[in-house]
Scaffold this motif. Structure first.
Motif, PDB file in Angstrom:
ATOM      1  N   LEU A  39      -1.400  -0.976  -4.085  1.00 43.34           N
ATOM      2  CA  LEU A  39      -2.580  -0.435  -3.786  1.00 43.34           C
ATOM      3  C   LEU A  39      -2.179   1.228  -3.547  1.00 43.34           C
ATOM      4  CD1 LEU A  39      -4.128  -2.834  -1.145  1.00 43.34           C
ATOM      5  CD2 LEU A  39      -5.070  -2.303  -3.472  1.00 43.34           C
ATOM      6  N   THR A  40      -3.021   2.247  -3.913  1.00 42.01           N
ATOM      7  CA  THR A  40      -2.497   3.464  -3.404  1.00 42.01           C
ATOM      8  C   THR A  40      -3.582   3.860  -2.794  1.00 42.01           C
ATOM      9  OG1 THR A  40      -3.374   4.408  -5.598  1.00 42.01           O
ATOM     10  CG2 THR A  40      -0.932   3.726  -5.606  1.00 42.01           C
ATOM     11  N   LEU A  96       6.030   4.780  -8.525  1.00 43.05           N
ATOM     12  CA  LEU A  96       6.012   3.926  -7.503  1.00 43.05           C
ATOM     13  C   LEU A  96       5.110   2.732  -7.841  1.00 43.05           C
ATOM     14  CD1 LEU A  96       6.412   5.893  -4.006  1.00 43.05           C
ATOM     15  CD2 LEU A  96       8.105   4.970  -5.676  1.00 43.05           C
ATOM     16  N   ARG A  97       4.164   2.981  -8.371  1.00 42.31           N
ATOM     17  CA  ARG A  97       3.126   1.938  -8.651  1.00 42.31           C
ATOM     18  C   ARG A  97       3.709   0.936  -9.906  1.00 42.31           C
ATOM     19  NH1 ARG A  97      -2.624   2.597  -9.015  1.00 42.31           N
ATOM     20  NH2 ARG A  97      -2.389   4.725  -9.451  1.00 42.31           N
ATOM     21  N   ALA A  98       4.381   1.809 -10.845  1.00 42.72           N
ATOM     22  CA  ALA A  98       5.011   1.097 -11.993  1.00 42.72           C
ATOM     23  C   ALA A  98       6.178   0.406 -11.535  1.00 42.72           C
ATOM     24  CB  ALA A  98       5.324   2.217 -12.943  1.00 42.72           C
ATOM     25  N   SER A  99       6.987   0.715 -10.970  1.00 46.05           N
ATOM     26  CA  SER A  99       8.113   0.034 -10.348  1.00 46.05           C
ATOM     27  C   SER A  99       7.828  -1.069  -9.487  1.00 46.05           C
ATOM     28  CB  SER A  99       9.344   0.970  -9.643  1.00 46.05           C
ATOM     29  OG  SER A  99       9.140   2.495  -9.706  1.00 46.05           O
ATOM     30  N   LEU A 100       7.020  -1.145  -8.543  1.00 41.23           N
ATOM     31  CA  LEU A 100       6.619  -2.008  -7.706  1.00 41.23           C
ATOM     32  C   LEU A 100       6.014  -3.237  -8.457  1.00 41.23           C
ATOM     33  CD1 LEU A 100       5.576   0.017  -4.533  1.00 41.23           C
ATOM     34  CD2 LEU A 100       7.692  -1.458  -4.635  1.00 41.23           C
ATOM     35  N   ALA A 101       5.196  -2.589  -9.348  1.00 39.75           N
ATOM     36  CA  ALA A 101       4.362  -3.692  -9.939  1.00 39.75           C
ATOM     37  C   ALA A 101       5.473  -4.454 -10.975  1.00 39.75           C
ATOM     38  CB  ALA A 101       3.435  -3.038 -11.046  1.00 39.75           C
ATOM     39  N   ALA A 102       6.344  -3.725 -11.300  1.00 35.49           N
ATOM     40  CA  ALA A 102       7.463  -4.448 -12.288  1.00 35.49           C
ATOM     41  C   ALA A 102       8.258  -5.576 -11.353  1.00 35.49           C
ATOM     42  CB  ALA A 102       8.425  -3.493 -12.719  1.00 35.49           C
ATOM     43  N   LEU A 130       1.103  -1.173   0.071  1.00 41.24           N
ATOM     44  CA  LEU A 130       0.085  -0.118  -0.056  1.00 41.24           C
ATOM     45  C   LEU A 130       0.841   1.186  -0.152  1.00 41.24           C
ATOM     46  CD1 LEU A 130      -2.717   1.775   0.203  1.00 41.24           C
ATOM     47  CD2 LEU A 130      -2.496   1.244   2.932  1.00 41.24           C
ATOM     48  N   VAL A 131       0.923   1.945  -0.983  1.00 45.76           N
ATOM     49  CA  VAL A 131       1.636   3.001  -1.106  1.00 45.76           C
ATOM     50  C   VAL A 131       0.832   4.503  -0.835  1.00 45.76           C
ATOM     51  CG1 VAL A 131       2.819   4.786  -2.656  1.00 45.76           C
ATOM     52  CG2 VAL A 131       3.164   2.291  -2.888  1.00 45.76           C
ATOM     53  N   VAL A 132       1.099   5.215   0.213  1.00 45.08           N
ATOM     54  CA  VAL A 132       0.202   6.256   0.846  1.00 45.08           C
ATOM     55  C   VAL A 132       1.019   7.716   0.197  1.00 45.08           C
ATOM     56  CG1 VAL A 132      -1.071   7.503   2.661  1.00 45.08           C
ATOM     57  CG2 VAL A 132      -0.408   4.948   2.616  1.00 45.08           C
ATOM     58  N   GLU A 133       0.743   8.331  -0.749  1.00 45.73           N
ATOM     59  CA  GLU A 133       1.491   9.368  -1.209  1.00 45.73           C
ATOM     60  C   GLU A 133       0.542  10.361  -1.824  1.00 45.73           C
ATOM     61  OE1 GLU A 133       4.974  10.181  -1.937  1.00 45.73           O
ATOM     62  OE2 GLU A 133       3.745  11.850  -2.579  1.00 45.73           O
ATOM     63  N   ASP A 134       0.613  11.600  -1.773  1.00 45.41           N
ATOM     64  CA  ASP A 134      -0.438  12.429  -2.142  1.00 45.41           C
ATOM     65  C   ASP A 134      -0.041  13.078  -3.590  1.00 45.41           C
ATOM     66  OD1 ASP A 134       1.665  13.794  -0.943  1.00 45.41           O
ATOM     67  OD2 ASP A 134       0.409  15.648  -0.631  1.00 45.41           O
ATOM     68  N   ASP A 135       1.090  12.863  -4.055  1.00 46.65           N
ATOM     69  CA  ASP A 135       1.619  13.491  -5.187  1.00 46.65           C
ATOM     70  C   ASP A 135       1.574  12.192  -6.415  1.00 46.65           C
ATOM     71  OD1 ASP A 135       3.502  15.634  -6.755  1.00 46.65           O
ATOM     72  OD2 ASP A 135       4.156  13.754  -7.524  1.00 46.65           O
ATOM     73  N   ARG A 136       0.582  12.757  -7.362  1.00 44.63           N
ATOM     74  CA  ARG A 136       0.219  11.814  -8.428  1.00 44.63           C
ATOM     75  C   ARG A 136       1.201  11.176  -9.151  1.00 44.63           C
ATOM     76  NH1 ARG A 136      -1.652  11.844 -13.446  1.00 44.63           N
ATOM     77  NH2 ARG A 136      -1.495  14.167 -13.700  1.00 44.63           N
ATOM     78  N   GLU A 137       2.390  12.097  -9.561  1.00 49.82           N
ATOM     79  CA  GLU A 137       3.734  11.657 -10.303  1.00 49.82           C
ATOM     80  C   GLU A 137       4.239  10.440  -9.529  1.00 49.82           C
ATOM     81  OE1 GLU A 137       4.313  12.513 -13.264  1.00 49.82           O
ATOM     82  OE2 GLU A 137       2.644  14.089 -13.337  1.00 49.82           O
ATOM     83  N   ILE A 138       4.761  10.854  -8.294  1.00 52.96           N
ATOM     84  CA  ILE A 138       5.324   9.830  -7.430  1.00 52.96           C
ATOM     85  C   ILE A 138       4.783   8.492  -7.183  1.00 52.96           C
ATOM     86  CG2 ILE A 138       6.480   9.570  -5.442  1.00 52.96           C
ATOM     87  CD1 ILE A 138       6.956  12.563  -4.989  1.00 52.96           C
ATOM     88  N   ARG A 139       3.208   8.686  -7.065  1.00 54.85           N
ATOM     89  CA  ARG A 139       2.435   7.680  -6.855  1.00 54.85           C
ATOM     90  C   ARG A 139       2.572   6.757  -8.163  1.00 54.85           C
ATOM     91  NH1 ARG A 139      -2.046  10.407  -5.283  1.00 54.85           N
ATOM     92  NH2 ARG A 139      -2.808  10.025  -7.293  1.00 54.85           N
TER      93      ARG A 139
END
Lengths: 499, 228
Positions: free
Chosen positions: B30-31, B18-24, B6-15
């Motif tokens: 989850l965000t 992170l989603r892409a790298s972790l999925a890879a 679960l990534v809790v982050e308010d900046d869309r770019e960073i989110r």
């Protein structure tokens, strides 16, 4: 005089009376002794002498009294018919009138002389006081000093309560304890920019003079002095003269203050524009590189060889890291300059701080050039670990950037100091630049050549300052530069039992 | 079944990155953009590790960490900027597992997540009692410490400090945690004890004490034993 006599005046009147009696008695005695030997004319001369002497010494009342007394005594004792106040010859009447006239004339002349002498004396005293005041005011460095000196000067001349306040923009600085009516008078005086009180035509009913400091439109204060007598024009002029000197002194101080504020504002503005220029350079350069590399990858990836793609990606990471460091340095410097945040001063081991900084830099290109030598059993120092780490990191970073050869970090104890030196064999810092390398954004003419060095050293210096440490740069004997941080070593904390 | 982050982050770019790298890397990602959204997700979805950004719009991350700790040992990794240092330490003391300083590389994030995940379910698994890396072996059960095959003698306090770090298994242990565990709550501010004992330990355990490879200092935060 309608006014009742003061004790001093009464005592003087008594002394004058005694003088008159003594002078006439003496003249009478001389004349009696020489009676028959000298003529009546000569006896008149003796009395005349007594009258002249008394008139010279006494005031007008005393003079008239002595003339009347002398004429009466001469008439009674010597002018025939003796022992009566009747006058036989017209001649004698003329002699008596003449003697009275001479007495009045002499008394008037001597009184005028005395008045002038006293006036000359008083004006000399005033002039001396004003000279001393002017000299004292020259040495005054603060407005409060000027007011204190002014109060003393006024109190030397005016025995009543003396008040002196500064004023700005027509408003009295009413911080000192002043009775309400006086404060009102001072405010009014500042507002009207004119002398108020007896003999001035303004508010003559007051029992004190209110004197503004300075001319209309630039009144810098006001004084209140008492006693104030409408007839004492000299006293009022003296107060005005003192006020003029005080106004000059306060005006001079305020001008200097304004000049200082202006130059500080200019300096701030200059620093701000240097700051903006440097920050925009430091931030824009890596940003430009990142945007160029990233957009190239975005649009031309298919046409770029794999090696070139890797190089661009590495450039993006390196420039972004650099950008991060510049941002961190800028923020930290601004935070330290603002001074708002409390420092977390704790006992620190230099070995630890250096160890984690070096571990981080080792991973960078060129990081293997760093050599570390830390003396055993170094004392602990009080500090903020993050800030000290940033300081050491910036020094090492700079050394790696500006030199190709080995970079050495040495930590050792020297008496009451713990020295941390970072040494390189680079081009060195010129003599002229050495004093200025710690100024924010100073680059020693290298602007553009290398990125973001200007800020790092300024931050190092600021961090050293908040730790009570010194940071100096020196040239090494066989080329290169040495930065030395000297941290104060305090009494060590009580150690836990070493078990 | 893949692990859920679960990534809790308010900046869309960073989110998104992170989603892409972790999925890879094979994670289910989850965000959440706020603490309240994160709390809701934690109630209804399976989560194996949380990456928590500091400075979220709806308040204090400590609240979330305390809430998680009341019911589970779910690993929490804090991502914070330098100026949030005090808050970060407070969260670590409140039970967060580890931290990342922004900006961070993806490699660092993955390393922290790997370390944190080793602790999934530590409540039921036997506690970590052994450290073995780069020639240094610390065996808490056998009360043995060896460097390059040679037995070392540690004083009781030195051993307690090391034991604390071994049990943390690569996660950072804050100054306060170490001081309370080894010396007791009344020594919570005696950071100089740590400086002195760590110097002694580095001298015994490290090949080059000034450049430690095992006893890693997290400046201003605490210490950890390097596991990778």
């Amino acid at each position: 005089m309608a006014n009742p006599l003061t004790p001093a005046e009464r005592a003087r009147a008594g002394r004058d009376l005694v003088g008159v009696v003594v002078a006439i008695a003496a003249a009478t005695a001389v004349c009696a002794a020489l009676d028959g030997v000298i003529s009546l004319t000569s006896q008149a001369m003796v009395y005349l002498f007594a009258v002249v002497a008394a008139s010279y010494a006494l005031d007008r009342v005393g003079a008239i009294a002595s003339a009347v007394g002398a004429v009466t005594a001469f008439n009674f004792f010597f002018v025939p018919p003796r022992y009566t106040l009747a006058v036989e010859h017209r001649e004698h009447l003329i002699a008596l009138v003449a003697m009275l006239a001479v007495a009045l004339l002499v008394s008037t002349l001597s009184a005028a002389l005395k008045r002038e002498t006293a006036a000359a004396h008083a004006s000399e005293t005033r002039a001396r006081q004003l000279r001393e005041l002017a000299a004292g005011l020259l040495a005054a460095e603060r407005e409060s000093d000027v007011l204190r000196i002014g109060r003393e000067a006024l109190a030397r001349r005016f025995t009543g309560p003396v008040f002196l306040v500064g004023a700005r923009d027509g408003e009295v600085d009413d911080r000192t304890a002043i009775p309400d009516d006086v404060a009102r008078g001072l405010r009014c005086c500042v507002g009207e920019a004119a002398v108020l009180g007896p003999g001035t035509g303004r508010w003559p009913g007051l029992d004190a003079w209110y004197v503004p400091l300075g001319p209309r439109d630039s009144v810098v204060g006001a004084a209140c002095v008492a006693p104030a007598d409408a007839a004492d024009a000299v006293g009022r002029e003296h107060a005005e003269a003192i006020a003029a000197l005080l106004a000059q002194a306060i005006g001079r101080l305020r001008l200097a203050e304004a000049n200082l504020a202006t130059s500080a504002a200019l300096q701030r503005q200059h620093l701000q524009s240097t700051f903006l220029a440097a920050v925009s350079h430091d931030l824009r350069t890596p940003l430009t590189a990142i945007v160029a590399a990233a957009s190239s990858l975005q649009q031309q990836r298919a046409r770029l060889p794999v090696g070139e793609q890797d190089r661009l990606l590495a450039a993006i990471v390196a420039d972004a890291s650099h950008l991060s460091a510049v941002t961190e340095n800028t923020l930290q410097l601004v935070r330290l300059a603002a001074g708002g945040e409390a420092l977390r001063l704790e006992w620190q081991a230099v070995e630890e701080i250096v160890g984690s900084v070096v571990a981080r830099l080792r991973a960078r290109p060129g990081g293997d050039r760093i050599g570390v030598r830390i003396a055993a059993d170094l004392p602990l120092v009080r500090g903020d670990a993050t800030l000290l780490g940033q300081l050491v990191g910036n020094l090492l970073d700079n050394a790696l950037k500006y030199s190709e050869g080995p970079v050495q970090l040495v930590a050792l104890r020297a008496g009451k100091r713990l020295l941390v030196s970072v040494k390189d064999r680079g081009g060195g810092v010129g003599e002229a630049d050495r004093a200025r390398v710690f100024e924010p954004f100073y680059r020693g003419g290298r602007i553009g050549a290398t990125r973001g060095a200007g800020l790092g050293l300024a931050l190092c210096k600021a961090i050293a300052d908040v730790h009570g440490a010194s940071l100096v740069v020196s040239a090494r004997p066989r080329g290169g530069t040495r930065f030395t941080l000297a941290l104060p070593v305090e009494a060590q904390p009580e150690a836990a039992l070493a078990t | 079944m893949s692990l859920a982050v679960l990534v809790v982050e308010d900046d869309r770019e960073i989110r998104d990155v992170l989603r892409a790298s972790l999925a890879a890397e094979g994670f289910d990602v989850l965000t959440a953009v706020s603490l309240s959204e994160a709390a809701a997700l934690l109630d209804h979805a399976r989560v194996d590790v949380v990456v928590l950004d500091l400075g979220l719009p709806d308040g204090d991350g400590a609240e979330l960490v305390r809430r998680i700790r009341r019911t589970s040992s779910l690993p929490v990794v804090i991502a914070s900027a330098r100026h949030q240092e005090a808050e970060k330490i407070a969260l670590l003391d409140a039970g967060a597992d580890d931290f990342l300083t922004k900006p961070f590389a993806v490699g660092e994030l993955l390393a922290r997540i790997r370390v944190a995940l080793r602790h999934r379910g530590t409540a039921v698994q036997p506690a970590i009692t052994r450290y073995d890396a780069g020639g240094l072996v610390i065996d808490l059960d056998a009360h043995r410490v060896e460097r390059n095959g040679e037995a070392l003698h540690l004083t009781p306090t030195e051993f307690n400090v090391v034991a604390c770090l071994v049990r943390a298994d690569g996660r950072v242990v804050t100054h306060r945690q170490l001081l309370v565990d080894v010396w007791g709550a009344e020594h919570i501010d005696d950071v100089h004890y740590l400086r002195l004992y760590m110097a002694q330990l580095r001298a015994k355990l490290e090949d080059v004490p000034s450049e430690p490879r095992h006893l890693v200092t997290e400046t201003g935060v605490g210490y950890r034993l390097a596991t990778e």
